[in-house]
Every structure is written in structure tokens, then in C-alpha cells.
Design an enzyme around this catalytic site. Structure first.
Site, PDB file in Angstrom:
ATOM      1  CG  ASN A  64      -5.382  22.943 -32.044  1.00 31.21           C
ATOM      2  OD1 ASN A  64      -5.373  21.981 -31.521  1.00 31.21           O
ATOM      3  ND2 ASN A  64      -4.337  23.365 -32.801  1.00 31.21           N
ATOM      4  CB  CYS A  87     -14.745  37.089 -41.178  1.00 31.11           C
ATOM      5  SG  CYS A  87     -15.296  36.676 -39.503  1.00 31.11           S
ATOM      6  CG  PHE A 146       0.384  23.065 -16.018  1.00 26.95           C
ATOM      7  CD1 PHE A 146       0.711  23.959 -16.930  1.00 26.95           C
ATOM      8  CD2 PHE A 146      -0.717  23.474 -15.093  1.00 26.95           C
ATOM      9  CE1 PHE A 146       0.254  25.338 -16.872  1.00 26.95           C
ATOM     10  CE2 PHE A 146      -1.075  24.769 -15.232  1.00 26.95           C
ATOM     11  CZ  PHE A 146      -0.594  25.652 -16.174  1.00 26.95           C
ATOM     12  CG  HIS A 170     -10.592  27.499 -37.403  1.00 25.16           C
ATOM     13  ND1 HIS A 170     -10.501  28.253 -36.396  1.00 25.16           N
ATOM     14  CD2 HIS A 170      -9.111  27.212 -37.665  1.00 25.16           C
ATOM     15  CE1 HIS A 170      -9.329  28.470 -35.793  1.00 25.16           C
ATOM     16  NE2 HIS A 170      -8.375  27.775 -36.420  1.00 25.16           N
ATOM     17  CG  ASN A 211      -2.170  27.175 -42.708  1.00 22.61           C
ATOM     18  OD1 ASN A 211      -1.883  28.325 -42.374  1.00 22.61           O
ATOM     19  ND2 ASN A 211      -2.512  26.358 -41.474  1.00 22.61           N
ATOM     20  CG  ASP A 212      -3.239  32.466 -46.162  1.00 16.49           C
ATOM     21  OD1 ASP A 212      -3.185  31.925 -47.067  1.00 16.49           O
ATOM     22  OD2 ASP A 212      -4.195  33.015 -45.649  1.00 16.49           O
ATOM     23  CG  HIS A 214     -10.363   6.083 -32.783  1.00  8.95           C
ATOM     24  ND1 HIS A 214      -9.967   5.098 -33.530  1.00  8.95           N
ATOM     25  CD2 HIS A 214      -9.438   6.705 -31.822  1.00  8.95           C
ATOM     26  CE1 HIS A 214      -8.521   5.131 -33.391  1.00  8.95           C
ATOM     27  NE2 HIS A 214      -8.226   6.179 -32.366  1.00  8.95           N
ATOM     28  CE1 TYR A 225       7.823  10.541 -12.519  1.00  8.15           C
ATOM     29  CE2 TYR A 225       5.607  10.084 -13.622  1.00  8.15           C
ATOM     30  CZ  TYR A 225       6.667   9.721 -13.079  1.00  8.15           C
ATOM     31  OH  TYR A 225       6.888   8.215 -12.904  1.00  8.15           O
TER      32      TYR A 225
HETATM   33  O1  LIG Z   1      -2.057  26.511 -37.026  1.00  8.65           O
HETATM   34  P1  LIG Z   1      -2.385  27.335 -35.837  1.00  8.65           P
HETATM   35  O2  LIG Z   1      -3.680  27.204 -35.212  1.00  8.65           O
HETATM   36  O3  LIG Z   1      -1.956  28.655 -36.024  1.00  8.65           O
HETATM   37  O4  LIG Z   1      -1.486  26.580 -34.559  1.00  8.65           O
HETATM   38  C1  LIG Z   1      -1.694  25.644 -33.368  1.00  8.65           C
HETATM   39  O5  LIG Z   1      -1.826  24.485 -33.945  1.00  8.65           O
HETATM   40  C2  LIG Z   1      -0.921  23.916 -34.760  1.00  8.65           C
HETATM   41  C3  LIG Z   1      -1.029  22.347 -35.210  1.00  8.65           C
HETATM   42  O6  LIG Z   1      -1.449  21.701 -33.779  1.00  8.65           O
HETATM   43  C4  LIG Z   1       0.559  23.875 -33.937  1.00  8.65           C
HETATM   44  O7  LIG Z   1       1.767  23.441 -34.451  1.00  8.65           O
HETATM   45  C5  LIG Z   1       0.737  25.408 -33.132  1.00  8.65           C
HETATM   46  O8  LIG Z   1       1.803  25.460 -32.323  1.00  8.65           O
HETATM   47  C6  LIG Z   1      -0.520  26.133 -32.519  1.00  8.65           C
HETATM   48  O9  LIG Z   1      -0.181  27.152 -32.041  1.00  8.65           O
HETATM   49  O1  LIG Z   2       3.792  19.063  -8.132  1.00  9.63           O
HETATM   50  P1  LIG Z   2       3.461  20.427  -8.766  1.00  9.63           P
HETATM   51  O2  LIG Z   2       4.417  21.274  -9.065  1.00  9.63           O
HETATM   52  O3  LIG Z   2       2.043  21.067  -8.160  1.00  9.63           O
HETATM   53  O4  LIG Z   2       2.453  20.082 -10.381  1.00  9.63           O
HETATM   54  C1  LIG Z   2       3.098  20.062 -11.395  1.00  9.63           C
HETATM   55  O5  LIG Z   2       4.012  19.165 -11.758  1.00  9.63           O
HETATM   56  C2  LIG Z   2       3.583  17.903 -11.804  1.00  9.63           C
HETATM   57  C3  LIG Z   2       4.572  16.945 -12.354  1.00  9.63           C
HETATM   58  O6  LIG Z   2       5.308  17.138 -13.587  1.00  9.63           O
HETATM   59  C4  LIG Z   2       2.428  17.852 -12.671  1.00  9.63           C
HETATM   60  O7  LIG Z   2       1.716  16.481 -12.833  1.00  9.63           O
HETATM   61  C5  LIG Z   2       1.229  18.826 -12.483  1.00  9.63           C
HETATM   62  O8  LIG Z   2       0.210  18.835 -13.378  1.00  9.63           O
HETATM   63  C6  LIG Z   2       1.968  20.207 -12.582  1.00  9.63           C
HETATM   64  O9  LIG Z   2       1.039  21.218 -12.053  1.00  9.63           O
END
Ligand SMILES: O=P(O)(O)O[C@H]1O[C@H](CO)[C@@H](O)[C@H](O)[C@H]1O
Ligand SMILES: O=P(O)(O)O[C@H]1O[C@H](CO)[C@@H](O)[C@H](O)[C@H]1O
Lengths: 352, 352
Positions: free
Chosen positions: A153, A55, A316, A166, A77-78, A300, A320
Site C-alpha cells: 500500500n 528504520c 471514489f 515497505h 507484523n506487531d 501476474h 453505486y
Molecule cells: O497494515 P497497515 O498498513 O497499517 O494497514 C493498511 O493495510 C491493511 C491491509 O490492506 C488494511 O487492512 C488496513 O485497513 C490499512 O490501513
Molecule cells: O456522482 P457523484 O456524487 O459526483 O460521484 C460519486 O458517486 C459516484 C457513484 O457512486 C461515483 O462513481 C463517483 O466516483 C463518486 O465521486
């Protein structure tokens, strides 16, 4: 035998930029979910928090005091992952124990003095200032660095540790893995077919029009790539062949500001939540590459959002996906249809 | 100039299996964390839950009733990502719109009838039965499938949607991305250096001994690979050159059961929590590869745990990692030192 239907039958799709494949399992979205549910994003962030190091006027952990900034604000970045100086690792003859130098700069760009805004809720003129800031950072950091990665992010679920609007810039002396692969694939494509891959791709998507194209403006096209991996992954492309962010014209930048507001509004409207994602820009490398032929590159932006079913249930990419191949539970076209059907007015402004 | 120290200075490390690099930023672990905090894993899972589709005697969504099983229990996933039959996508001439056939089988293996157990809390004899089940699945599914991926997603943070101890097997008609790259890199290495890569690697790690080797048994070695990406990523290797899980001897399997109990106990002890991870086995491909020379492969298990600082703060592989390169906040050696210092008795049995 039954006729193949992409929205019914599992298949692989080739990602020509990454030279790998994604497993598409369109029938699988129907499975029940008893797994982890994310917290809904906090929507009541205070406009100013005297304890938030992003801020205006606040003292950061480094002891530096933020200025009373009015639009964007940039600082080192700190807790940087890369540092400009420092010694290099010794050379090793062993192919299994190879270390290499990593130098660079990590910077933070605050988009706006207010913590309760996000890009889609900002004025177009203020987004335009963000774009200019990006282009400047590309030029300045790109003088000595081979790669300048601008990325945002957004949302706690994407590891964002601060709600203030940011993004980050990590510039490096080396070409990271992703751009390194894309440098090769785009080069090979141009040599083989005589056209930049993504220029050719955009032409073809525009010809198919109603399949994966989401929004079109004078200078930009927003679409779901055929090989999208994340459920609602998208790509933003200029209509013109542009190598780097800093090569955009004034008109293209103004149009980009409006386009970003529009597309991020649609994202927020999907689950009526401040939509989490990681986004970033990929264009031709910098540093010594500025003197080389990089005409196989096309600028892009990539948007990788984790949500799948609702504001709280994400996809997730785990067992796999980590050990074998990425997998998605609906097709790119199904995702495109959902995004296309959404209102263009931000859900927070519906009653205005 | 200052002397290089891996535990002080940012550097890159080469992953010879994936042919890419990880950014190591050892100084960065010190940064404060204000981001997302995970829920602590639920430790009070009931031993039997008549609503849990993985429990003995329960009716699954498919209508099938689970038997009253006593050790492992295998069934076809009710929501499979891959199906054995079905039509293939049409061939396309366009390099940017390539689809390919994806067939296969998705199966679930319950490790034990009790929901309140995890592998490290199971008897060694029962873990041995799990290993035999894995080997059987490899043989059966590997007859027609090119790749049989055995993997366990443990913990809600790893997308595991059911607390009952289980893993999955996704077998496919195609070689997925990760094994496809590893097939190439290991082949190239063997052609160039005359030895399987991971056999050579293990020899060298054993010679360096106290750097990254965590546990040694008669037949197995558990270590943090030099190129580890996740904070506490590890690899488990047989001492002998073994192509596939089904090639292990009886002695090796018994020893593996004990080793798995030991190493997973250490993982649980790190943050005194049921340690979340995705784990899986990689070995030579199957199907038609069973007839080919795959002597460049070496069997290994991979453990990818997401936690970084505590039982509730994980490492986010997000913006920079998705768009550029993976990045870690401590060295492989620092992670190894932390793991080596932990007690060998499970924290839940401390007071016994
Ligand atoms: O720098 P931040 O926002 O604290 O951190 C985030 O972004 C970074 C860059 O993708 C990652 O390495 C960190 O794991 C994530 O928590
Ligand atoms: O099959 P599950 O345990 O419900 O699902 C989990 O594992 C899978 C395989 O890694 C992934 O594709 C899913 O996103 C995850 O939620």
C-alpha cells in the site's frame, strides 16, 4: 444509427478473471469536481527518523530493536490480522451463521534502510534484492499456507500508515475470495480453451500491440487490461508461462527489477507526485496446492492506483460501485494513451 | 486447548448474500494509527448557496434553472454515467474481449431545499416524502430498466461532491454485479430451504435478540449483519416479506421514516459528527423481472460507513482487501454493542 465508439459510448466490459463486469462511461470524465481533494504526498520524508519503527536501529512497539540493516529487512507484523495458532470456531449447522478457521502469518518487508526512497527511486540492484526477498517469503510461508499475499500500500491515501518504503505479506491457511474466484475462472478457461487464460490474453494483447501494451522487455510486458477498473489500473505479466514468483529465472528477476523501476517511474511522472497505489502478486496457490495441477494459473502483478484527475483528486469507488458495479470514467485505451505519452526519466531526476 | 472466543480469535465469517468470506481480526483494533486522518466534515454549510447547483432557484451547469422546490426535487444528472440511448458495442467471439450494452438513466434527488440539513435532522414527515419519491422512481424507472439503484453517498470522504442533502438513482438495462450475485444466492437458498434467505435470517436474529439487533419498530428491524464487512456496517429490514420499495404499505413507509431518523441519529452520535456512509436499497429486480417469480428476494437497505476509530480515522479497504479478502478489526457484535450504547437524541439537539 450512430456507429459505436468505445471512447464515446457507455458500455460494459467483462473481467474474465473475476467473472464480473465494469461499467465504462468514457464521456463522464468531463464533469466538474467540487468534492474531496487529497493532500499532496509529503515529499520531504527524512532519510532516518529515530521514531519510525521501520528504520534501522529503532525500537519497535513490541520492544524489539531493528538491526542496522543494509538492504531488505523482514519481521513479523506487531499487529497481525492473522495468527499462526489459536483455537478454531465451532462448526455450525446454520447456513446463515457460518464461521471458519483463519490462521496465518503477517510479515513486513522493508525495502531499503532509507525512508526517503521509493521503489522507482531505488537502484535496480536493490530492487532485485526485494524480488529475491519476495520469492523467499513465498517459498517459506507457502510451505504451510494455502495463499501468500504480497502487497504494497503506497501513499497515505491508500491507508499506508508509514512513509518508509515497505510492503506486507499476509499468508493464510485459506484461499481468500479474490484468488478463489480466479482459481475457478482460470481453471474453467483452460478446460474449455486448452490454454492458460492469461497466457492466451498476453498473446492477443501483443498482437494488438498499440492498444493497451505500455512497456515490453525481454521477459515482461506491462499493460492496461481490457477490463481495468481503477482509472490507471495496470497488470505486469511474464512472457513465459510461470506459476509462482519463486519459479522465475535469474534473468527474469533481473529484468523484472528494471521493469518495475521503469513502470513505477512512469506512474510517478503521471501527476509528478509519488504515485499512490496498492499493488500485489497473484500466482498459483501454495500449501497443499503445491502438489496439485495448477497449470491454469499465470503469475501476474496488479497495480490499483486511486488517482483519477490529478495528484489530489481520486476516483471514489462508493455508493453505486459498492452496491451495484464498479464504474470507470475513461476507457482502458484512453488511460493507456496517457501513460504511453509520459517521459521515461523520473520527474525528480529531470534536471540531473 | 484454549476455548474459541469470537471477540478474541481471528476467524472467517461467511456472507451468504455475496457467497464470500470476511476475515475478522478482533484483536487488531489495538494497533496505533499514524496514517491518514480525514478532515472533519464541515458542519457550517450555509442554508442557501446561490452557487450550489442543487439549491432552489440556482442555474445548473446544463443551463437549466432549479424550481423553488419545497420538499424533494428530482432531475436528470447533468453528468450521467449511463444514457438511455446510443449504439451498442459490436458482438465479439473472443471470451477475453467481451463488451455488452449499457443503457440507463441517472437521476439526482434533492431531499430538502435547505443545504444545512441531513436526513437525521429532517422532520419525519419530510423523510416520508423522500421515501415516496424513492418508491415513485422505482416504479417509473423500473418499467424499462432491469435494476434501479437508489444510493446516497454522504460526506466528502465517501466521494460526495456536494454537501446539499441528496441521493442518486442509477437505473440500468443490465443487472449489475452485486444484485446479480444476490439474485443467485437468494434463489439457491429458497430452493434449498424453502424460505427467502433474509426472511429466515431476520427470524433468527430476532430470536438471538441481544446479539446484533440494534433497533426494532412495528415494521422494521435495524441490525449489524453477522457477516458485516465495514466497521459499522448495518442492514435495515422490513418485518414482512416485501419484494420492492414500492410494495411497502402506508404504515410501513411512515414507520420507515421514523426508523431512518432514529438510526441515522445513532450513527451521527457515534463520533459526534455528520456520519459519512454510502447507503442504498436492494430489492427484487425490475423490467422483465416484474413478470418473473422473484419471491426469493427480500427488500433491505444497506449502510456502509467508512469510519473506524474516530470522526477522522477510517478503515482503508486497500492492498489485502482489494487483492485477497475484506478484513475487519472488530466483530459485528462489538460494533453492535457500541451502537446500542449511544444516546437516541441527536448530539446537535443535546442542549435543546
Ligand atoms: O497494515 P497497515 O498498513 O497499517 O494497514 C493498511 O493495510 C491493511 C491491509 O490492506 C488494511 O487492512 C488496513 O485497513 C490499512 O490501513
Ligand atoms: O456522482 P457523484 O456524487 O459526483 O460521484 C460519486 O458517486 C459516484 C457513484 O457512486 C461515483 O462513481 C463517483 O466516483 C463518486 O465521486
Amino acid at each position: 444509427m450512430e456507429k459505436f465508439s468505445a471512447s464515446e459510448h457507455p458500455h460494459l466490459r467483462y473481467n474474465p478473471l473475476r467473472d464480473d463486469w465494469v461499467v465504462v462511461s468514457p464521456h463522464r470524465a468531463k464533469r466538474p469536481w467540487q468534492g474531496q481533494v487529497e493532500k499532496k504526498a509529503v515529499e520531504d520524508v527524512p532519510r532516518h527518523d529515530p521514531k519510525n519503527p521501520l528504520c534501522p536501529g529503532v525500537t519497535r512497539p513490541s520492544g524489539q530493536v531493528n538491526p542496522d540493516y543494509k538492504n531488505t529487512f523482514i519481521f513479523d507484523n506487531d499487529f497481525p490480522a492473522l495468527l499462526p495458532g489459536g483455537p478454531d470456531p465451532p462448526k455450525s449447522d446454520d447456513p446463515l451463521f457460518q464461521a471458519a478457521p483463519a490462521h496465518g502469518n503477517c510479515r513486513v518487508i522493508c525495502f531499503h534502510p532509507w525512508s526517503d526512497l521509493t521503489l522507482p527511486l531505488m537502484e535496480v540492484a536493490d530492487i532485485r534484492i526485494v524480488i529475491d526477498t519476495w520469492a523467499n517469503e513465498m517459498v517459506n510461508l507457502g510451505k504451510v499456507n494455502t495463499w501468500v499475499q504480497i502487497f504494497e500500500n503506497r501513499g497515505a491515501v491508500m491507508g499506508c500508515s508509514n512513509p518508509h518504503p515497505h510492503c506486507q505479506v499476509w499468508a493464510s491457511s485459506f484461499l481468500p475470495n479474490e484468488p478463489s474466484v480466479k482459481h475457478r475462472t482460470q481453471k474453467d478457461f483452460k478446460e474449455k480453451y486448452g490454454k492458460p487464460m492469461l497466457v492466451d490474453y498476453l498473446e492477443k494483447e501483443l498482437a494488438k500491440k498499440d492498444e493497451r501494451v505500455l512497456l515490453e522487455s525481454a521477459h515482461w510486458v506491462w499493460l492496461v487490461p481490457y477490463w481495468a477498473t481503477w482509472p490507471f489500473e495496470t497488470m505486469l505479466l511474464p512472457r513465459r508461462h510461470v506459476l509462482r514468483l519463486q519459479d522465475l529465472t535469474d534473468d527474469e528477476k533481473n529484468d523484472l527489477a528494471q521493469m518495475m523501476k521503469n513502470l513505477l517511474t512512469i506512474y510517478d511522472n503521471l501527476f509528478e507526485v509519488s504515485f499512490p497505489y496498492s499493488m500485489g502478486w497473484h500466482g498459483a496457490p501454495t500449501g497443499t496446492y503445491l502438489e496439485e495441477d495448477c497449470s491454469h494459473w499465470q503469475l501476474h502483478a496488479l497495480f490499483y492506483p486511486p488517482l483519477l484527475r490529478s495528484a489530489t483528486v481520486k476516483k471514489f469507488m462508493v455508493g453505486y460501485e459498492m452496491l451495484a458495479s464498479s464504474q470507470r470514467d475513461m476507457t482502458a485505451e484512453q488511460a493507456a494513451d496517457r501513460l504511453k505519452a509520459l517521459p521515461r526519466v523520473h520527474y525528480k531526476h529531470k534536471s540531473d
